[in-house]
Design an enzyme around this catalytic site. Structure first.
Site, PDB file in Angstrom:
ATOM      1  N   ASN A 152       0.809  -1.223   0.000  1.00 45.36           N
ATOM      2  CA  ASN A 152       0.000   0.000   0.000  1.00 45.36           C
ATOM      3  C   ASN A 152       0.842   1.273   0.000  1.00 45.36           C
ATOM      4  O   ASN A 152       0.426   2.294  -0.503  1.00 45.36           O
ATOM      5  CB  ASN A 152      -0.945   0.022   1.210  1.00 45.36           C
ATOM      6  CG  ASN A 152      -0.284  -0.394   2.495  1.00 45.36           C
ATOM      7  OD1 ASN A 152       0.285  -1.475   2.597  1.00 45.36           O
ATOM      8  ND2 ASN A 152      -0.348   0.465   3.498  1.00 45.36           N
ATOM      9  N   GLN A 180      -4.752  -3.565  -2.231  1.00 41.95           N
ATOM     10  CA  GLN A 180      -4.268  -2.520  -3.143  1.00 41.95           C
ATOM     11  C   GLN A 180      -4.161  -3.021  -4.577  1.00 41.95           C
ATOM     12  O   GLN A 180      -4.067  -2.215  -5.503  1.00 41.95           O
ATOM     13  CB  GLN A 180      -2.912  -1.980  -2.672  1.00 41.95           C
ATOM     14  CG  GLN A 180      -2.976  -1.282  -1.320  1.00 41.95           C
ATOM     15  CD  GLN A 180      -3.816  -0.012  -1.323  1.00 41.95           C
ATOM     16  OE1 GLN A 180      -4.122   0.560  -2.378  1.00 41.95           O
ATOM     17  NE2 GLN A 180      -4.204   0.454  -0.139  1.00 41.95           N
ATOM     18  N   SER A 200     -11.156  -4.872  -0.294  1.00 39.72           N
ATOM     19  CA  SER A 200     -11.939  -3.863   0.429  1.00 39.72           C
ATOM     20  C   SER A 200     -12.550  -2.886  -0.571  1.00 39.72           C
ATOM     21  O   SER A 200     -11.838  -2.347  -1.431  1.00 39.72           O
ATOM     22  CB  SER A 200     -11.001  -3.106   1.377  1.00 39.72           C
ATOM     23  OG  SER A 200     -11.702  -2.102   2.053  1.00 39.72           O
ATOM     24  N   GLY A 201     -13.857  -2.632  -0.438  1.00 39.36           N
ATOM     25  CA  GLY A 201     -14.562  -1.808  -1.412  1.00 39.36           C
ATOM     26  C   GLY A 201     -14.049  -0.388  -1.541  1.00 39.36           C
ATOM     27  O   GLY A 201     -13.910   0.139  -2.646  1.00 39.36           O
ATOM     28  N   THR A 238     -25.979  -9.835   9.838  1.00 39.18           N
ATOM     29  CA  THR A 238     -26.819  -9.453   8.698  1.00 39.18           C
ATOM     30  C   THR A 238     -25.986  -8.721   7.653  1.00 39.18           C
ATOM     31  O   THR A 238     -25.202  -7.830   7.981  1.00 39.18           O
ATOM     32  CB  THR A 238     -27.989  -8.567   9.185  1.00 39.18           C
ATOM     33  OG1 THR A 238     -28.715  -9.313  10.154  1.00 39.18           O
ATOM     34  CG2 THR A 238     -28.906  -8.169   8.034  1.00 39.18           C
ATOM     35  N   CYS A 326       1.979   8.735  13.350  1.00 40.86           N
ATOM     36  CA  CYS A 326       2.114   9.458  14.601  1.00 40.86           C
ATOM     37  C   CYS A 326       1.904   8.463  15.743  1.00 40.86           C
ATOM     38  O   CYS A 326       0.806   7.974  15.948  1.00 40.86           O
ATOM     39  CB  CYS A 326       1.078  10.562  14.656  1.00 40.86           C
ATOM     40  SG  CYS A 326       1.572  11.892  15.703  1.00 40.86           S
TER      41      CYS A 326
HETATM   42  N1  PLP Z   1      -4.580  -4.055   3.753  1.00 43.80           N
HETATM   43  C1  PLP Z   1      -4.003  -3.088   3.027  1.00 43.80           C
HETATM   44  C2  PLP Z   1      -2.847  -3.430   2.127  1.00 43.80           C
HETATM   45  C3  PLP Z   1      -4.487  -1.781   3.097  1.00 43.80           C
HETATM   46  O1  PLP Z   1      -3.905  -0.827   2.348  1.00 43.80           O
HETATM   47  C4  PLP Z   1      -5.569  -1.504   3.958  1.00 43.80           C
HETATM   48  C5  PLP Z   1      -6.042  -0.126   4.121  1.00 43.80           C
HETATM   49  O2  PLP Z   1      -5.280   0.827   3.996  1.00 43.80           O
HETATM   50  C6  PLP Z   1      -6.140  -2.557   4.693  1.00 43.80           C
HETATM   51  C7  PLP Z   1      -5.617  -3.824   4.562  1.00 43.80           C
HETATM   52  C8  PLP Z   1      -7.312  -2.332   5.605  1.00 43.80           C
HETATM   53  O3  PLP Z   1      -8.460  -2.129   4.825  1.00 43.80           O
HETATM   54  P1  PLP Z   1      -9.849  -1.691   5.465  1.00 43.80           P
HETATM   55  O4  PLP Z   1      -9.806  -0.209   5.587  1.00 43.80           O
HETATM   56  O5  PLP Z   1     -10.890  -2.139   4.494  1.00 43.80           O
HETATM   57  O6  PLP Z   1      -9.992  -2.373   6.772  1.00 43.80           O
END
Ligand code: PLP
Length: 394
Positions: A152, A180, A200-201, A238, A326
């Site tokens: 990411n 990503q 993740s949407g 749900t 931080c």
């Molecule tokens: N994994 C990666 C590589 C991500 O970049 C992120 C979010 O930045 C997540 C997991 C977590 O995703 P979510 O916000 O859907 O929990």
């Protein structure tokens, strides 16, 4: 603020208008519970079934192998904790030092519970050594490997097909966090023999609060969320129906436009990268430039702080992320940049630009014009520079 120029799409992305359009009826007339016995609920269940087919088409797997979750953090936790729960205390968990906390933290929890956990180091461009993975897998009977498809922070893409094949060869369960990669790289689960995968949407133009998990047929794990019988008893609760409908639409948009969009993103990102390197001396690109998401650019500006750059860009309406988190009052350099062995003078000055289908060439020009004077100003104010004695940094 007059103008927002958004270059923080790896953090979250704008909901596509096509996506919000398809969700709307599920906040209105189509409010039934898909688990209900009556036809009103059954109608909604059919929409959910169609959405599952679309997500499966996006990943090239079968709809029965998809479960809907609330986010990728849930999917990652469910995969890691659920597998260890199935295996018992003798699980060996292998991950990398550059995973998202949604993977690292559950792995560290397993370590505290007595499992063996290995975090593989990465080289200067953020890649692992596959022989080291093989060595860690040798002789294991109950191993779980969790390695992300793409990072990411840097966009570095791991050789996921090869990693999955190595895991298969050693009989290990392989989970990949593809958060990503989704919408930015082709994901084909017929070619990549992964056992589990998380998406993740909100990272690719669906709203926040919906994710999905692929669990290959026959993969053994204990459910993480216990309660009702939803999702074939694999994830109680749900269903977030509007979110699921939205996720499916985002998958469809990504699936249909992937190659053309990636070509456009890569061209814009490369133009931004070239201009930054040309106009800002003492600057380095972090990540594997040969294997990188087309939308991601992570750069370190030596001798200055990423936070100062981000604040000054924010005043100009430009949104980016820094490589620091931080923590307890101090700004610690990102664990990803640190794991790559980026030199100290560049460690604190890393920032990430992440583009999306809504990024325009005009926005790239705006950053190219706005950023170099900011870097120059900060460098003029910095007590450090190429002439500083390196021991000052120890
Ligand atoms: N994994 C990666 C590589 C991500 O970049 C992120 C979010 O930045 C997540 C997991 C977590 O995703 P979510 O916000 O859907 O929990």
């Amino acid at each position: 603020m007059d103008r927002i120029v958004y270059f923080d799409n790896n953090a979250t992305s704008r909901v596509a208008p096509e996506v919000s359009d398809v969700m709307r009826p599920f906040f209105g007339e189509l409010y039934g519970n898909p688990s209900s016995m009556h036809a009103f609920g059954g109608q909604v269940a059919r929409y959910v079934a169609r959405a599952r087919e679309e997500v499966a088409a996006f990943l090239n797997c079968s709809p029965e192998e998809i479960i809907f979750t609330s986010c990728a953090t849930e999917s990652d936790n469910a995969a890691i904790r659920g597998t260890a729960d199935w295996f018992g205390t003798a699980t060996k968990v292998i991950t990398t030092a550059v995973e998202h906390p949604a993977v690292l933290q559950p792995c560290r929890r397993l370590k505290a519970l007595g499992h063996t956990v290995v975090e593989l180091p990465v080289n200067g461009v953020g890649q692992i050594d596959l022989d080291q993975l093989r060595a860690e897998l040798k002789g294991t009977t109950r191993a779980l490997v969790s390695i992300m498809w793409a990072n990411n922070e840097t966009g570095t893409i791991f050789p996921i097909e090869q990693i999955a094949e190595i895991c298969q060869e050693y009989g290990a369960i392989f989970h990949t966090d593809a958060v990503q990669a989704a919408g930015k790289a082709k994901i084909d689960l017929a070619e990549v023999p992964a056992d589990m995968l998380s998406i993740s949407g909100h990272k690719f133009h669906a709203p926040k609060g919906v994710g999905a998990m692929f669990i290959r047929r026959g993969t053994k794990l204990k459910p993480f969320m216990l309660g009702g019988h939803q999702e074939n008893v694999r994830r109680a609760g749900t269903e977030n129906v509007p979110g699921i409908i939205a996720l499916a639409k985002a998958c469809e948009l990504a699936r249909l436009g992937l190659d053309a969009e990636n070509e456009r993103l890569g061209r814009m990102r490369d133009r931004l990268e070239a201009a930054i390197l040309a106009k800002c001396p003492d600057t380095r690109v972090n990540g594997d430039r040969a294997h990188r998401l087309p939308n991601t650019l992570n750069v370190s500006f030596e001798y200055i702080e990423g936070e100062a750059i981000a604040y000054m860009l924010s005043d100009a309406g430009i949104c980016i992320s820094t490589g620091s988190a931080c923590a307890s009052g101090s700004l610690d350099p990102s664990h990803v940049i640190r794991a790559m062995g980026v030199p100290f003078v560049a460690l604190h000055g890393s920032v990430r630009f992440s583009l999306s289908r809504y990024t325009t060439d005009e926005e790239i020009d705006y950053v190219i014009d706005t950023l170099p004077p900011i870097i120059k100003r900060l460098r003029d104010l910095s007590p450090f520079g190429p002439d500083t004695n390196p021991t000052t940094f120890q």
